[in-house]
Every structure is written in structure tokens, then in C-alpha cells.
Design a protein around this motif. Structure first.
Motif, PDB file in Angstrom:
ATOM      1  N   THR A 111      21.625  37.593  12.755  1.00 54.70           N
ATOM      2  CA  THR A 111      21.906  38.985  13.105  1.00 54.70           C
ATOM      3  C   THR A 111      21.140  39.892  12.155  1.00 54.70           C
ATOM      4  OG1 THR A 111      24.104  38.564  14.032  1.00 54.70           O
ATOM      5  CG2 THR A 111      23.682  40.770  13.171  1.00 54.70           C
ATOM      6  N   ALA A 112      20.235  40.686  12.714  1.00 55.53           N
ATOM      7  CA  ALA A 112      19.337  41.498  11.904  1.00 55.53           C
ATOM      8  C   ALA A 112      18.525  42.398  12.830  1.00 55.53           C
ATOM      9  CB  ALA A 112      18.398  40.606  11.091  1.00 55.53           C
ATOM     10  N   VAL A 113      17.698  43.224  12.229  1.00 50.83           N
ATOM     11  CA  VAL A 113      16.738  44.019  12.989  1.00 50.83           C
ATOM     12  C   VAL A 113      15.377  43.355  12.859  1.00 50.83           C
ATOM     13  CG1 VAL A 113      15.633  46.263  13.282  1.00 50.83           C
ATOM     14  CG2 VAL A 113      18.039  46.134  12.596  1.00 50.83           C
ATOM     15  N   TYR A 114      14.683  43.211  13.971  1.00 53.91           N
ATOM     16  CA  TYR A 114      13.390  42.551  13.999  1.00 53.91           C
ATOM     17  C   TYR A 114      12.324  43.565  14.385  1.00 53.91           C
ATOM     18  CZ  TYR A 114      16.040  38.289  13.569  1.00 53.91           C
ATOM     19  OH  TYR A 114      16.883  37.319  13.090  1.00 53.91           O
ATOM     20  N   TYR A 115      11.306  43.673  13.533  1.00 52.40           N
ATOM     21  CA  TYR A 115      10.251  44.643  13.732  1.00 52.40           C
ATOM     22  C   TYR A 115       8.944  43.953  14.103  1.00 52.40           C
ATOM     23  CZ  TYR A 115      13.247  47.872  11.057  1.00 52.40           C
ATOM     24  OH  TYR A 115      14.292  48.655  10.602  1.00 52.40           O
ATOM     25  N   CYS A 116       8.297  44.506  15.105  1.00 55.74           N
ATOM     26  CA  CYS A 116       6.958  44.072  15.520  1.00 55.74           C
ATOM     27  C   CYS A 116       5.970  45.099  14.983  1.00 55.74           C
ATOM     28  CB  CYS A 116       6.921  44.001  17.044  1.00 55.74           C
ATOM     29  SG  CYS A 116       5.286  43.891  17.769  1.00 55.74           S
ATOM     30  N   LYS A 137      -1.969  41.982  24.555  1.00 57.14           N
ATOM     31  CA  LYS A 137      -1.290  43.265  24.733  1.00 57.14           C
ATOM     32  C   LYS A 137       0.218  43.157  24.542  1.00 57.14           C
ATOM     33  CE  LYS A 137      -4.782  45.225  27.812  1.00 57.14           C
ATOM     34  NZ  LYS A 137      -5.260  46.204  26.817  1.00 57.14           N
ATOM     35  N   SER A 138       0.683  41.971  24.300  1.00 54.81           N
ATOM     36  CA  SER A 138       2.102  41.781  24.005  1.00 54.81           C
ATOM     37  C   SER A 138       2.241  40.541  23.130  1.00 54.81           C
ATOM     38  CB  SER A 138       2.924  41.605  25.284  1.00 54.81           C
ATOM     39  OG  SER A 138       2.571  40.388  25.925  1.00 54.81           O
ATOM     40  N   SER A 139       3.413  40.374  22.583  1.00 46.04           N
ATOM     41  CA  SER A 139       3.711  39.161  21.824  1.00 46.04           C
ATOM     42  C   SER A 139       5.210  38.903  21.926  1.00 46.04           C
ATOM     43  CB  SER A 139       3.286  39.287  20.357  1.00 46.04           C
ATOM     44  OG  SER A 139       3.943  40.377  19.723  1.00 46.04           O
ATOM     45  N   THR A 195       3.779  50.283  19.325  1.00 43.87           N
ATOM     46  CA  THR A 195       4.473  49.090  19.803  1.00 43.87           C
ATOM     47  C   THR A 195       5.765  49.508  20.478  1.00 43.87           C
ATOM     48  OG1 THR A 195       5.622  48.794  17.699  1.00 43.87           O
ATOM     49  CG2 THR A 195       3.523  47.660  17.956  1.00 43.87           C
ATOM     50  N   THR A 196       6.144  48.721  21.476  1.00 40.25           N
ATOM     51  CA  THR A 196       7.389  48.960  22.196  1.00 40.25           C
ATOM     52  C   THR A 196       8.167  47.666  22.260  1.00 40.25           C
ATOM     53  OG1 THR A 196       6.316  50.645  23.563  1.00 40.25           O
ATOM     54  CG2 THR A 196       8.427  49.795  24.325  1.00 40.25           C
ATOM     55  N   GLN A 197       9.410  47.720  21.832  1.00 44.08           N
ATOM     56  CA  GLN A 197      10.264  46.540  21.862  1.00 44.08           C
ATOM     57  C   GLN A 197      11.673  46.997  22.230  1.00 44.08           C
ATOM     58  OE1 GLN A 197       9.551  46.178  17.136  1.00 44.08           O
ATOM     59  NE2 GLN A 197      11.123  44.788  17.856  1.00 44.08           N
ATOM     60  N   PRO A 198      12.504  46.094  22.743  1.00 47.37           N
ATOM     61  CA  PRO A 198      13.859  46.495  23.125  1.00 47.37           C
ATOM     62  C   PRO A 198      14.641  47.006  21.918  1.00 47.37           C
ATOM     63  CG  PRO A 198      13.596  44.106  23.229  1.00 47.37           C
ATOM     64  CD  PRO A 198      12.247  44.678  23.026  1.00 47.37           C
ATOM     65  N   GLU A 229      18.451  30.159  22.283  1.00 45.86           N
ATOM     66  CA  GLU A 229      17.117  30.590  21.904  1.00 45.86           C
ATOM     67  C   GLU A 229      16.989  32.073  22.256  1.00 45.86           C
ATOM     68  OE1 GLU A 229      12.974  28.545  22.598  1.00 45.86           O
ATOM     69  OE2 GLU A 229      13.441  29.780  24.347  1.00 45.86           O
ATOM     70  N   VAL A 230      16.441  32.822  21.333  1.00 43.18           N
ATOM     71  CA  VAL A 230      16.258  34.259  21.557  1.00 43.18           C
ATOM     72  C   VAL A 230      14.767  34.577  21.577  1.00 43.18           C
ATOM     73  CG1 VAL A 230      16.588  36.551  20.585  1.00 43.18           C
ATOM     74  CG2 VAL A 230      18.472  34.912  20.559  1.00 43.18           C
ATOM     75  N   ASN A 231      14.357  35.301  22.586  1.00 43.26           N
ATOM     76  CA  ASN A 231      12.964  35.739  22.693  1.00 43.26           C
ATOM     77  C   ASN A 231      12.907  37.258  22.695  1.00 43.26           C
ATOM     78  OD1 ASN A 231      11.748  33.081  23.021  1.00 43.26           O
ATOM     79  ND2 ASN A 231      12.754  33.050  25.026  1.00 43.26           N
ATOM     80  N   ILE A 232      12.179  37.816  21.764  1.00 41.76           N
ATOM     81  CA  ILE A 232      12.023  39.264  21.671  1.00 41.76           C
ATOM     82  C   ILE A 232      10.563  39.583  21.953  1.00 41.76           C
ATOM     83  CG2 ILE A 232      12.312  41.314  20.253  1.00 41.76           C
ATOM     84  CD1 ILE A 232      14.213  39.697  18.474  1.00 41.76           C
ATOM     85  N   THR A 233      10.342  40.389  22.977  1.00 41.72           N
ATOM     86  CA  THR A 233       8.976  40.712  23.362  1.00 41.72           C
ATOM     87  C   THR A 233       8.598  42.107  22.894  1.00 41.72           C
ATOM     88  OG1 THR A 233       9.033  39.244  25.276  1.00 41.72           O
ATOM     89  CG2 THR A 233       7.402  41.008  25.313  1.00 41.72           C
TER      90      THR A 233
END
Lengths: 110, 114
Positions: free
Chosen positions: A83-88, A69-71, A4-7, A17-21
Motif C-alpha cells: 500500500t503506497a503511492v506509485y509514481y511514473c 507511449k505507455s508503460s 504522464t497520465t496514470q490512474p 497481481e497489480v498492474n498500473i499503466t
């Protein structure tokens, strides 16, 4: 394991609103996509899980396109406490193993 | 009630020592895990136990030995501690150990090896 690849990091102001892909090009047919949240000095906590289309709960929404292929994890109207770390996570071929990677560090400021 | 608990929360020790970290879950789950989170914040699986049987061991040095006296407990014993063992160790559990199941994490044990 499916990669997986995320920012690495994102910044937001309160109320936005926050969107993390997350991209997971090698996702297996029967794999679910799961997101966890980790606050500083705490263990990760399950946020949401989905297989396709859209899933919504009291915390977030998860959007998954048809090719899977993404979410995108969507956090509505974030507050400072988001405020936290978000893991996919996508399990991949290795039975029980979950590779959390580095996640996305979200900083919410006033 | 705490679902997954770990003791101690902090552990400071000298190189070469042997130490143990304890984990208990009161969720009735069959599977428990140990993860290591290093200084770069990577969270990696170390072990998984399903109903007292080891089912994965992700190339962890044999100085690390998980011990599960029953399915509610999974302890981690570390022999001959090294500087590189300094990290936060998280215990987790899930119902049956299936990949799509939610894992519940403990608060972590912060190990510092001097």
C-alpha cells in the motif's frame, strides 16, 4: 516536461497481481521511464527503470511496448505492505527536473 | 547508516518567522535536490545543486534560498514564512544529476506555518 497520465487510485486484495499503466505520449527518444514508490510519511523510493520491452527486478516488472507511449508497472502477489503511492516519471526536455505528479494510490486489503 | 538525512523532522512555526531545514547525504553524490509536497500530494522540484552550484530553480519565491556549504549538504532557508509554505519538504540526491539516475530521498520535514 513530458506529461504522464496514470490512474489516481487502485484497490487490490492481498496475493493478487497489480498492474498500473502510465501513458506518456510525448516521451522523447532518449528518455527512460522510471517508477518510484512512496509510503505514507516517507520519501519516494526508486522501484524500477526501463527504456523498452521488459525489465524485471526483485520488486516489480516493467513492460514497455514498442512505441513507448505507455508503460505498465506489474507488482506480483501484492501484500498489505505494498500500500503506497506509485509514481511514473518521464523526464522530458527539462534537464534535471523530475515532475512526480500525483501518482497512483494503491490500497491493498486482506 | 542513513543515506539522506534531514533535520528537523517536524517544524511548527508562526507566520513571518525565518527557518532553516538541513539536509546531509553520505552517498558521495554530486547533486542534491529540494522538493515540496503540498497537501494535494503533488511532489514538485524546487532546487537542484550540482557540486555546490545551483542548476535549476523552478519559479520558487526568493524567500526560499538553498545553501550548500559542501557537496554533502544542501540546506533550505525560508524567510518570512507564509501559511502556504506549509508542506512536506524532501531532500534528495543523485550521483551526477543526470535525468535517468536514481534519486535517493530523505524522510522529509513536515513544516506547519500557523
Amino acid at each position: 516536461l513530458a506529461k504522464t497520465t496514470q490512474p489516481i487510485s487502485m484497490d487490490s486484495y492481498e496475493g493478487q497481481e497489480v498492474n498500473i499503466t502510465c501513458s506518456h505520449n510525448n516521451i522523447a527518444t532518449n528518455d527512460y521511464i522510471t517508477w518510484y514508490q512512496q509510503f505514507p510519511s516517507q520519501g519516494p523510493r526508486f522501484i524500477i527503470q526501463g527504456y523498452k520491452t521488459k525489465v524485471t527486478n526483485e520488486v516489480a516488472s516493467l513492460f514497455i511496448p514498442a512505441d513507448r507511449k505507455s508503460s505498465t508497472l506489474s507488482l506480483p502477489r501484492v501484500s498489505l505492505s505494498d500500500t503506497a503511492v506509485y509514481y511514473c516519471l518521464v523526464p522530458g526536455d527539462s534537464g534535471y527536473a523530475l515532475n512526480f505528479g500525483k501518482g497512483t494510490s494503491l490500497l491493498v486489503t486482506p | 547508516d542513513t543515506a539522506v538525512s534531514q533535520t528537523p523532522k517536524y517544524l511548527v512555526t508562526q507566520m513571518g518567522n525565518d527557518k532553516s531545514i538541513k539536509c546531509e547525504q553520505n552517498l558521495g553524490h554530486d547533486t542534491m535536490y529540494w522538493y515540496k509536497q503540498d497537501s494535494k500530494k503533488f511532489l514538485k522540484i524546487m532546487f537542484s545543486y550540482n557540486n555546490k552550484e545551483l542548476i535549476i530553480n523552478e519559479t520558487v519565491p526568493n524567500r526560499f534560498s538553498p545553501k550548500s556549504p559542501d557537496k554533502a549538504h544542501l540546506n533550505l532557508h525560508i524567510n518570512s514564512l507564509e501559511l502556504g509554505d506549509s508542506a512536506v519538504y524532501f531532500c534528495a540526491s543523485s550521483q551526477e544529476g543526470k535525468r535517468e539516475e536514481t534519486q535517493y530521498f530523505g524522510p522529509g520535514t513536515r513544516l506547519l506555518v500557523l
